[in-house]
Design an enzyme around this catalytic site. Structure first.
Site, short mmCIF file in Angstrom:
data_model
loop_
_atom_site.label_atom_id
_atom_site.label_comp_id
_atom_site.label_asym_id
_atom_site.label_seq_id
_atom_site.Cartn_x
_atom_site.Cartn_y
_atom_site.Cartn_z
N CYS A 282 0.81 -1.23 0.00
CA CYS A 282 0.00 0.00 0.00
C CYS A 282 0.83 1.28 0.00
CB CYS A 282 -0.91 0.01 1.22
SG CYS A 282 -2.08 -1.35 1.22
N1 LIG Z 1 -2.78 -5.25 2.57
C1 LIG Z 1 -3.21 -4.18 3.20
O1 LIG Z 1 -2.80 -3.94 4.32
C2 LIG Z 1 -4.24 -3.25 2.59
C3 LIG Z 1 -4.84 -2.30 3.42
C4 LIG Z 1 -5.80 -1.45 2.88
C5 LIG Z 1 -6.12 -1.54 1.52
N2 LIG Z 1 -5.50 -2.46 0.72
C6 LIG Z 1 -5.90 -2.52 -0.69
O2 LIG Z 1 -6.77 -3.64 -0.84
C7 LIG Z 1 -6.60 -4.22 -2.14
C8 LIG Z 1 -6.24 -5.69 -1.99
O3 LIG Z 1 -4.99 -5.79 -1.35
P1 LIG Z 1 -4.50 -7.11 -0.61
O4 LIG Z 1 -3.35 -6.70 0.24
O5 LIG Z 1 -5.64 -7.81 0.03
O6 LIG Z 1 -3.99 -7.98 -1.85
P2 LIG Z 1 -3.53 -9.52 -1.80
O7 LIG Z 1 -2.57 -9.70 -2.89
O8 LIG Z 1 -3.17 -9.89 -0.40
O9 LIG Z 1 -4.87 -10.31 -2.14
C9 LIG Z 1 -5.58 -10.15 -3.31
C10 LIG Z 1 -6.19 -11.48 -3.70
O10 LIG Z 1 -7.01 -11.25 -4.83
C11 LIG Z 1 -6.88 -12.37 -5.71
N3 LIG Z 1 -7.34 -11.93 -7.04
C12 LIG Z 1 -6.72 -11.11 -7.92
N4 LIG Z 1 -7.52 -10.86 -8.97
C13 LIG Z 1 -8.67 -11.53 -8.75
C14 LIG Z 1 -9.89 -11.63 -9.45
N5 LIG Z 1 -10.10 -10.97 -10.60
N6 LIG Z 1 -10.85 -12.41 -8.93
C15 LIG Z 1 -10.68 -13.06 -7.77
N7 LIG Z 1 -9.54 -12.99 -7.04
C16 LIG Z 1 -8.56 -12.21 -7.52
C17 LIG Z 1 -5.42 -12.75 -5.60
O11 LIG Z 1 -5.21 -14.09 -6.01
C18 LIG Z 1 -5.17 -12.54 -4.10
O12 LIG Z 1 -5.40 -13.71 -3.34
C19 LIG Z 1 -5.53 -3.37 -2.82
O13 LIG Z 1 -6.15 -2.37 -3.57
C20 LIG Z 1 -4.77 -2.76 -1.66
O14 LIG Z 1 -4.14 -1.56 -2.03
C21 LIG Z 1 -4.57 -3.33 1.24
#
Ligand SMILES: NC(=O)c1ccc[n+]([C@@H]2O[C@H](COP(=O)([O-])OP(=O)(O)OC[C@H]3O[C@@H](n4cnc5c(N)ncnc54)[C@H](O)[C@@H]3O)[C@@H](O)[C@H]2O)c1
Length: 444
Positions: A282
Site C-alpha cells: 500500500c
Molecule cells: N494489505 C493491506 O494492508 C491493505 C490495506 C488497505 C487496503 N489495501 C488494498 O486492498 C486491495 C487488496 O490488497 P490485498 O493486500 O488484500 O492484496 P492480496 O494480494 O493480499 O490479495 C488479493 C487477492 O485477490 C486475488 N485476485 C486477484 N484478482 C482476482 C480476481 N479478478 N478475482 C478473484 N480474485 C482475484 C489474488 O489471487 C489474491 O489472493 C488493494 O487495492 C490494496 O491496495 C490493502
C-alpha cells in the site's frame, strides 16, 4: 435472480428496497472477490456477522486451502475459519450467481510505475456477467479518485442494468493495520460513499452490521481520495524523517533522541520513525496513483509525493552503505562478511515480504559480497536467488558467528538487549536499541 427479487420486479417493487430489507435481516448473500490481506479478514468478519458468505479467489491453492478451512495469512487463524458456517469459496465466477452483494478486494499495483487496474477491471467484468436487479457492488481496493464511477460503473452497466436504479454501487476503502491487533475491521471507522444517496445508504446499512462507525462522504471520489490522503500522509512523513536522519548524522545530531524529544509535544506533532525504506502493497504504491492521475489530468505530478519516493527508495542503498562503513570502522570488509539480518518482513508484526526494504538491503549487501542470513520470527523461510533460506534461531553462537547483525525490521518479541550483548557489531536501522548503552551498536 432470487425469488424475492424476481417477485419484486414482477410486482414493480423497487429491487434495491428489497435488498435493503435483506441486509437488515442479514440474509443477503455476500461474495468477496479476492481473498488476500483485505478480502480474507473481511470474509471472516462478514460471515461471523451472520451473512451467508461466499468468496471468489482466482488463486487455486488459496481457494482449496479455504475450503479445507486452512488459513494462509498470519493475521487469520485456522480456528477463525473452522467456526464459520455457510462459507463457500471458488475460483469459478459462476459462484457470483449465488450472491447479491459483491465486494471487490483485488490488488491495485503499479506496473511500470503506472496504476494497474486490470484486476479491478477483471473482477467488475465477472460481476457484470452475473449482475441482476437488486444487487450491490462495493469496491474496496485502493485507487485514484474517479475509478468507481469512470472505470467500474461502465463495466457493470454493460450488463444492460443501470447503476443506482437496478443495482447499487459504492466505494469503501479498507483501513486495516496489518500486524497491529488493536485495529480491526470492526473498530476502525469505515469510510463509505455511494453513486447516489440510496447506493450509499445500502452500503452503510451493510457495513453497520459489523463495524462500529461509518463515516459517509458525499461523493465516491471523496472516499477514494480519503484513502489516498491517509497513505500519502504516512509516506511523505516517513520520507521526511528519513531525510532528516541522513542530515542529522552529518550535523552530529542523534536523530532518535531528537525525535523522542520532539514527540513529547502533546499537540501538533505525530511521531514517525526513520528506517531502511517503505514496503508492503500500500504505502509505497498508493501515493503514485494520485501523482500519476495528476500527471494525466493536470499535466504535472505531485512534488511532495515524487520527492518522498526518491528519498524512501534511496534508503535501502543508504543503509547498505552504512553497514559497510560500520564494518570498515571495525577493520572489516563487506566482501565475505557474515551479516545476520534481524527481520525481513516489510514491517513489524507481519509475515509479508512484498516490497520489503529489509530484503532490498540484504540484496545490496549480498551483491557486494556479504554472506547474508536472517532471523525473522514471522517468516520461517524465504526464497533467495532461487534457493530457500531459513530463519536462523537467535542462539548465542549464531549471533557471535556474525561480523555484523543488522536490525532491519523491528519485530516484537525479539530480545534486543541480549542480541546486543552477544553480537560483536550491530547496525540498528530501526532505533530499537536506543536506551541500550553499548559501544558495539551503531544506529541509523
Ligand atoms: N494489505 C493491506 O494492508 C491493505 C490495506 C488497505 C487496503 N489495501 C488494498 O486492498 C486491495 C487488496 O490488497 P490485498 O493486500 O488484500 O492484496 P492480496 O494480494 O493480499 O490479495 C488479493 C487477492 O485477490 C486475488 N485476485 C486477484 N484478482 C482476482 C480476481 N479478478 N478475482 C478473484 N480474485 C482475484 C489474488 O489471487 C489474491 O489472493 C488493494 O487495492 C490494496 O491496495 C490493502
Amino acid at each position: 435472480m432470487s425469488i424475492e427479487v424476481d417477485v419484486a420486479v414482477k410486482l414493480d417493487i423497487d429491487p434495491l428496497a428489497v435488498l435493503a430489507e435483506r441486509i437488515r435481516h442479514r440474509d443477503a448473500r455476500v461474495c468477496i472477490l479476492g481473498l488476500g490481506h483485505v478480502g480474507l479478514p473481511l470474509l471472516v468478519t462478514v460471515a461471523t456477522a451472520g451473512f451467508p458468505t461466499l468468496g471468489l479467489e482466482e488463486n487455486e491453492e488459496r481457494a482449496c486451502a479455504l475450503l479445507e478451512r486452512r488459513s494462509y495469512l498470519h493475521g487469520v487463524a485456522d480456528s477463525e475459519l473452522a467456526n464459520l458456517e455457510v462459507v463457500d469459496v471458488s475460483t469459478d465466477p459462476a459462484i457470483l450467481d449465488q450472491a447479491e452483494i459483491f465486494v471487490i478486494c483485488v490488488p491495485t499495483p503499479l506496473t511500470q510505475q503506472t496504476p494497474d487496474l486490470s484486476m479491478v477491471v477483471k473482477a467488475a467484468g465477472d460481476i457484470a456477467g452475473h449482475l441482476r436487479p437488486g444487487c450491490l457492488v462495493i469496491l474496496e481496493s485502493t485507487t485514484y479518485p474517479g475509478t468507481t464511477e469512470e472505470v467500474v460503473r461502465p463495466i457493470l452497466e454493460s450488463s444492460g442494468l443501470q447503476a443506482s436504479i437496478d443495482f447499487g454501487l459504492a466505494y469503501s476503502p479498507e483501513r486495516i493495520d496489518p500486524g497491529q491487533g488493536a485495529y480491526r475491521i470492526d473498530n476502525v471507522p469505515k469510510v463509505v460513499a455511494g453513486l447516489s444517496d440510496r447506493c450509499r445508504d445500502l452500503a452503510t446499512t451493510f457495513y453497520l452490521s459489523f463495524v462500529r462507525d461509518v463515516v459517509e462522504t458525499s461523493r465516491l471520489r471523496d472516499a477514494e481520495m480519503a484513502k489516498l490522503i491517509e497513505n500519502i500522509f504516512r509516506y511523505v512523513n516517513v520520507a521526511l524523517v528519513n531525510e532528516l536522519a541522513i542530515i542529522a548524522r552529518e550535523l552530529g545530531v542523534d536523530i532518535w533522541e531528537a525525535l523522542d524529544a520532539a514527540s513529547t509535544k502533546p499537540f501538533g506533532y505525530m511521531r514517525f520513525a526513520p528506517g531502511p525504506g517503505v514496503g508492503g502493497h500500500c504505502i509505497p504504491v498508493d501515493p503514485s496513483y494520485l501523482s500519476w492521475q495528476a500527471g494525466q489530468r493536470l499535466g504535472y505530478r505531485i512534488g511532495f509525493i515524487e520527492h518522498a519516493s526518491e528519498v524512501n527508495e534511496r534508503m535501502p542503498e543508504y543503509v547498505a552503505i552504512r553497514v559497510a562503513e560500520v564494518l570498515n570502522g571495525a577493520g572489516k570488509s563487506l566482501q565475505g562478511a557474515r551479516i545476520l539480518s534481524v527481520g525481513v518482513a516489510y514491517k513489524e508484526g507481519v509475515d509479508d515480504l512484498r516490497g520489503s526494504p529489509s530484503i532490498a538491503v540484504m540484496q545490496r549487501l549480498a551483491r557486494r559480497g556479504a554472506v547474508v542470513s536472517y532471523h525473522d520470527p514471522f517468516v520461517p523461510r524465504l526464497t533467495w536467488e532461487g534457493n530457500e533460506l531459513r530463519s536462523q534461531p537467535l542462539l548465542e553462537e549464531t549471533i557471535r558467528a556474525q561480523d555484523c547483525v543488522a536490525i532491519l525490521t523491528a519485530h516484537p518479541g525479539v530480545d534486543y538487549e541480549r542480541l546486543v550483548r552477544a553480537a560483536s557489531l550491530v547496525f540498528d536501522a530501526r532505533g530499537v536499541t536506543r536506551g541500550i548503552d553499548a559501544p558495539n551498536v551503531v544506529r541509523l
